[in-house]
Design a protein around this motif. Sequence first.
Motif, PDB file in Angstrom:
ATOM      1  N   ASN A  14       5.517  22.205 -23.337  1.00 47.06           N
ATOM      2  CA  ASN A  14       5.391  20.754 -23.468  1.00 47.06           C
ATOM      3  C   ASN A  14       4.048  20.319 -24.045  1.00 47.06           C
ATOM      4  OD1 ASN A  14       7.903  19.336 -22.082  1.00 47.06           O
ATOM      5  ND2 ASN A  14       7.436  21.188 -20.915  1.00 47.06           N
ATOM      6  N   GLY A  15       3.354  21.278 -24.686  1.00 49.48           N
ATOM      7  CA  GLY A  15       2.174  20.901 -25.457  1.00 49.48           C
ATOM      8  C   GLY A  15       0.835  21.059 -24.767  1.00 49.48           C
ATOM      9  N   LEU A  16       0.745  21.915 -23.742  1.00 46.01           N
ATOM     10  CA  LEU A  16      -0.526  22.132 -23.043  1.00 46.01           C
ATOM     11  C   LEU A  16      -0.797  23.632 -22.927  1.00 46.01           C
ATOM     12  CD1 LEU A  16      -2.922  20.950 -21.350  1.00 46.01           C
ATOM     13  CD2 LEU A  16      -1.476  21.344 -19.326  1.00 46.01           C
ATOM     14  N   ILE A  17      -2.007  24.035 -23.315  1.00 43.04           N
ATOM     15  CA  ILE A  17      -2.431  25.429 -23.181  1.00 43.04           C
ATOM     16  C   ILE A  17      -3.299  25.540 -21.938  1.00 43.04           C
ATOM     17  CG2 ILE A  17      -3.808  27.276 -24.219  1.00 43.04           C
ATOM     18  CD1 ILE A  17      -3.010  26.128 -26.952  1.00 43.04           C
ATOM     19  N   VAL A  18      -2.834  26.314 -20.958  1.00 47.18           N
ATOM     20  CA  VAL A  18      -3.572  26.499 -19.712  1.00 47.18           C
ATOM     21  C   VAL A  18      -3.264  27.900 -19.210  1.00 47.18           C
ATOM     22  CG1 VAL A  18      -1.717  25.515 -18.284  1.00 47.18           C
ATOM     23  CG2 VAL A  18      -4.091  25.443 -17.462  1.00 47.18           C
ATOM     24  N   GLU A  19      -4.246  28.537 -18.558  1.00 47.64           N
ATOM     25  CA  GLU A  19      -4.080  29.933 -18.147  1.00 47.64           C
ATOM     26  C   GLU A  19      -4.153  30.082 -16.633  1.00 47.64           C
ATOM     27  OE1 GLU A  19      -7.105  32.821 -18.840  1.00 47.64           O
ATOM     28  OE2 GLU A  19      -8.750  31.403 -18.576  1.00 47.64           O
ATOM     29  N   THR A  20      -3.967  31.329 -16.175  1.00 38.57           N
ATOM     30  CA  THR A  20      -4.076  31.650 -14.765  1.00 38.57           C
ATOM     31  C   THR A  20      -5.306  32.519 -14.523  1.00 38.57           C
ATOM     32  OG1 THR A  20      -2.749  33.673 -14.943  1.00 38.57           O
ATOM     33  CG2 THR A  20      -1.570  31.615 -14.513  1.00 38.57           C
ATOM     34  N   SER A  21      -5.715  32.597 -13.267  1.00 43.89           N
ATOM     35  CA  SER A  21      -6.758  33.539 -12.864  1.00 43.89           C
ATOM     36  C   SER A  21      -6.496  33.930 -11.420  1.00 43.89           C
ATOM     37  CB  SER A  21      -8.157  32.934 -13.033  1.00 43.89           C
ATOM     38  OG  SER A  21      -8.404  31.937 -12.061  1.00 43.89           O
ATOM     39  N   GLY A  22      -7.368  34.786 -10.873  1.00 45.19           N
ATOM     40  CA  GLY A  22      -7.197  35.233  -9.500  1.00 45.19           C
ATOM     41  C   GLY A  22      -6.669  36.651  -9.423  1.00 45.19           C
ATOM     42  N   SER A  23      -6.765  37.249  -8.256  1.00 44.36           N
ATOM     43  CA  SER A  23      -6.364  38.645  -8.058  1.00 44.36           C
ATOM     44  C   SER A  23      -4.917  38.897  -8.441  1.00 44.36           C
ATOM     45  CB  SER A  23      -6.565  39.036  -6.582  1.00 44.36           C
ATOM     46  OG  SER A  23      -7.925  38.945  -6.216  1.00 44.36           O
ATOM     47  N   TRP A  24      -4.051  37.940  -8.163  1.00 45.34           N
ATOM     48  CA  TRP A  24      -2.632  38.067  -8.487  1.00 45.34           C
ATOM     49  C   TRP A  24      -2.209  37.086  -9.575  1.00 45.34           C
ATOM     50  CZ3 TRP A  24      -4.594  38.098  -3.500  1.00 45.34           C
ATOM     51  CH2 TRP A  24      -4.450  39.299  -2.794  1.00 45.34           C
ATOM     52  N   GLY A  25      -3.183  36.500 -10.280  1.00 43.81           N
ATOM     53  CA  GLY A  25      -2.862  35.495 -11.287  1.00 43.81           C
ATOM     54  C   GLY A  25      -2.242  34.264 -10.666  1.00 43.81           C
ATOM     55  N   GLU A  26      -2.649  33.938  -9.437  1.00 46.50           N
ATOM     56  CA  GLU A  26      -2.003  32.878  -8.667  1.00 46.50           C
ATOM     57  C   GLU A  26      -2.620  31.502  -8.856  1.00 46.50           C
ATOM     58  OE1 GLU A  26      -5.427  34.171  -6.073  1.00 46.50           O
ATOM     59  OE2 GLU A  26      -4.097  35.056  -7.557  1.00 46.50           O
ATOM     60  N   VAL A  27      -3.753  31.431  -9.562  1.00 47.21           N
ATOM     61  CA  VAL A  27      -4.464  30.158  -9.733  1.00 47.21           C
ATOM     62  C   VAL A  27      -4.222  29.599 -11.132  1.00 47.21           C
ATOM     63  CG1 VAL A  27      -6.722  29.023  -9.755  1.00 47.21           C
ATOM     64  CG2 VAL A  27      -6.255  30.851  -8.098  1.00 47.21           C
TER      65      VAL A  27
ATOM     66  N   LYS B 297      -6.142  12.987 -19.563  1.00 44.94           N
ATOM     67  CA  LYS B 297      -5.091  12.422 -18.713  1.00 44.94           C
ATOM     68  C   LYS B 297      -3.710  12.855 -19.174  1.00 44.94           C
ATOM     69  CE  LYS B 297      -7.786   8.422 -17.205  1.00 44.94           C
ATOM     70  NZ  LYS B 297      -7.939   6.936 -17.231  1.00 44.94           N
ATOM     71  N   GLN B 298      -3.494  12.935 -20.499  1.00 40.34           N
ATOM     72  CA  GLN B 298      -2.202  13.391 -20.994  1.00 40.34           C
ATOM     73  C   GLN B 298      -1.965  14.848 -20.609  1.00 40.34           C
ATOM     74  OE1 GLN B 298      -1.559  12.847 -25.221  1.00 40.34           O
ATOM     75  NE2 GLN B 298       0.350  14.010 -25.202  1.00 40.34           N
ATOM     76  N   GLY B 299      -2.993  15.669 -20.718  1.00 41.77           N
ATOM     77  CA  GLY B 299      -2.861  17.059 -20.315  1.00 41.77           C
ATOM     78  C   GLY B 299      -2.551  17.190 -18.841  1.00 41.77           C
ATOM     79  N   LEU B 300      -3.182  16.360 -18.020  1.00 42.14           N
ATOM     80  CA  LEU B 300      -2.921  16.394 -16.580  1.00 42.14           C
ATOM     81  C   LEU B 300      -1.513  15.892 -16.270  1.00 42.14           C
ATOM     82  CD1 LEU B 300      -6.405  15.173 -15.337  1.00 42.14           C
ATOM     83  CD2 LEU B 300      -5.400  17.442 -14.983  1.00 42.14           C
ATOM     84  N   ASP B 301      -1.005  14.953 -17.050  1.00 43.04           N
ATOM     85  CA  ASP B 301       0.390  14.511 -16.891  1.00 43.04           C
ATOM     86  C   ASP B 301       1.345  15.670 -17.135  1.00 43.04           C
ATOM     87  OD1 ASP B 301      -0.403  11.918 -16.338  1.00 43.04           O
ATOM     88  OD2 ASP B 301      -0.063  11.186 -18.389  1.00 43.04           O
ATOM     89  N   ILE B 302       1.084  16.418 -18.218  1.00 43.28           N
ATOM     90  CA  ILE B 302       1.932  17.573 -18.543  1.00 43.28           C
ATOM     91  C   ILE B 302       1.858  18.608 -17.427  1.00 43.28           C
ATOM     92  CG2 ILE B 302       2.257  19.511 -20.144  1.00 43.28           C
ATOM     93  CD1 ILE B 302       1.137  17.654 -22.357  1.00 43.28           C
ATOM     94  N   LEU B 303       0.660  18.847 -16.929  1.00 49.09           N
ATOM     95  CA  LEU B 303       0.473  19.853 -15.886  1.00 49.09           C
ATOM     96  C   LEU B 303       1.142  19.420 -14.584  1.00 49.09           C
ATOM     97  CD1 LEU B 303      -0.844  22.593 -15.464  1.00 49.09           C
ATOM     98  CD2 LEU B 303      -2.907  21.429 -14.689  1.00 49.09           C
ATOM     99  N   GLU B 304       1.010  18.149 -14.241  1.00 49.56           N
ATOM    100  CA  GLU B 304       1.650  17.652 -13.021  1.00 49.56           C
ATOM    101  C   GLU B 304       3.169  17.795 -13.109  1.00 49.56           C
ATOM    102  OE1 GLU B 304       1.697  13.677 -10.131  1.00 49.56           O
ATOM    103  OE2 GLU B 304       0.296  13.814 -11.812  1.00 49.56           O
TER     104      GLU B 304
END
Length: 426
Positions: free
Chosen positions: A374-387, A402-409
């Motif tokens: 839906n148009g947002l690039i975001v990654e994971t981190s953490g021991s199990w990739g849980e974050v 704010k638009q990125g946070l809308d997509i993430l929410e």
Amino acid sequence: MNIFEEVESQVRSYSRSFPTVFTTAKNARLQSRDGQSYIDFLAGAGTLNYGHNNDHFKQPLLDYIESDGITHGLDMYTGAKEDFLNAFNDIVMGPRDMDYKVQFTGPTGTNAVEVALKIARKAKGRTGIVSFTNGYHGCTLGSQAVTGNKGQRSGAVVSLPDVTRIPYDEYGDENDDFMGLKLLDQMLSDPGSGVEVPAGVIVETVQGEGGLNAARMIWLQQLESLCRKHDMLLIIDDIQAGCGRTGTFFSFEPAGIKPDIVTLSKSLSGYGLPFAITLLRPELDNWEPAEHNGTFRGNNLAFITARVALEKYWQDDAFSNEINEKAKVLETRFQRIIDRMDVPLTLKGRGMMRGISTPDGDIATAICKHAFANGLIVETSGSWGEVVKCLCPLTIPMDDLKQGLDILEDAFEQVLNKKQAQAKAS
């Protein structure tokens, strides 16, 4: 099979999460070859704090290239290096009452860490280093040795000795806030513990790859006191958390501590150009000429953009205030996501180095995949990739944030609701 799958090594990583060909970028947006625009909450894993192709940096860089300025200079004196050192000294170190020598290392963060470990061992005449659970410091052998993640360490395929690892802040026993530091103090004080006094301690104030664990200021102060008590050098790895990511230029500033050694890279160049330095107290600068060497210690193009970044953004508190304003928006919106969901979620990080811990890596990966669709690039981190980890440019326009946070929410809602529905059906 495309050329990437046919020719490029299997070690590639981010391209698996974001399988498209990107062609252009501006500030907090990336454009793919098929015309799709993406909001960037990854920012080169924290390398693009000032956004993609920042106009303040671009023209000075082009002017320098057009004038046939020195591009590669080993460690020779150049005008570009001189200007950077003057700016760094006058804008960063001077106002903060910092007295460090600046060592130009190889071009990446792991090179800066290798220098830090070497100089600590050389200065103290000891081989041991203390690092922390979930710490990440790079992929060359010395850096991997002090890295915690098993998967990242396994790539070395050799023994990684001379490291004692202790619990990071608030790791493990919830009833003992300083368990790790107390344990280290006890082991170093007890001649029967089997633990020799190390040369130094290396720590991130916010563990970027380790799951956005943020050390409390009092914990950092206690760590500094422990280092002084046992004659250990305090090394702050500020490669991802520095250059404004947490609100101040250095992430450790709010704690009021004085590290012996500091590593910087990633956003230091301002433009995504390879550039790393290690800061060390003058009395630690006991190298022989060329004792630590490297062909690419002098990236003069990076000196140009790094200088402009300092002059543009760090002459006063205006940019820091802007970061803190956006950080409040980020925290408020992340907390809203947490409050709306019926599964256990936890807010992580500090400043604009924030994330949400989910129950497991599969959930976090699914959220990031939905966001990308839906148009947002975001990654994971953490021991199990849980974050789910947000590292958007510090210069991101508020509308894009704010638009990125809308997509993430929406991604959190869709993925977690689907998971709950599946659980009820089974």
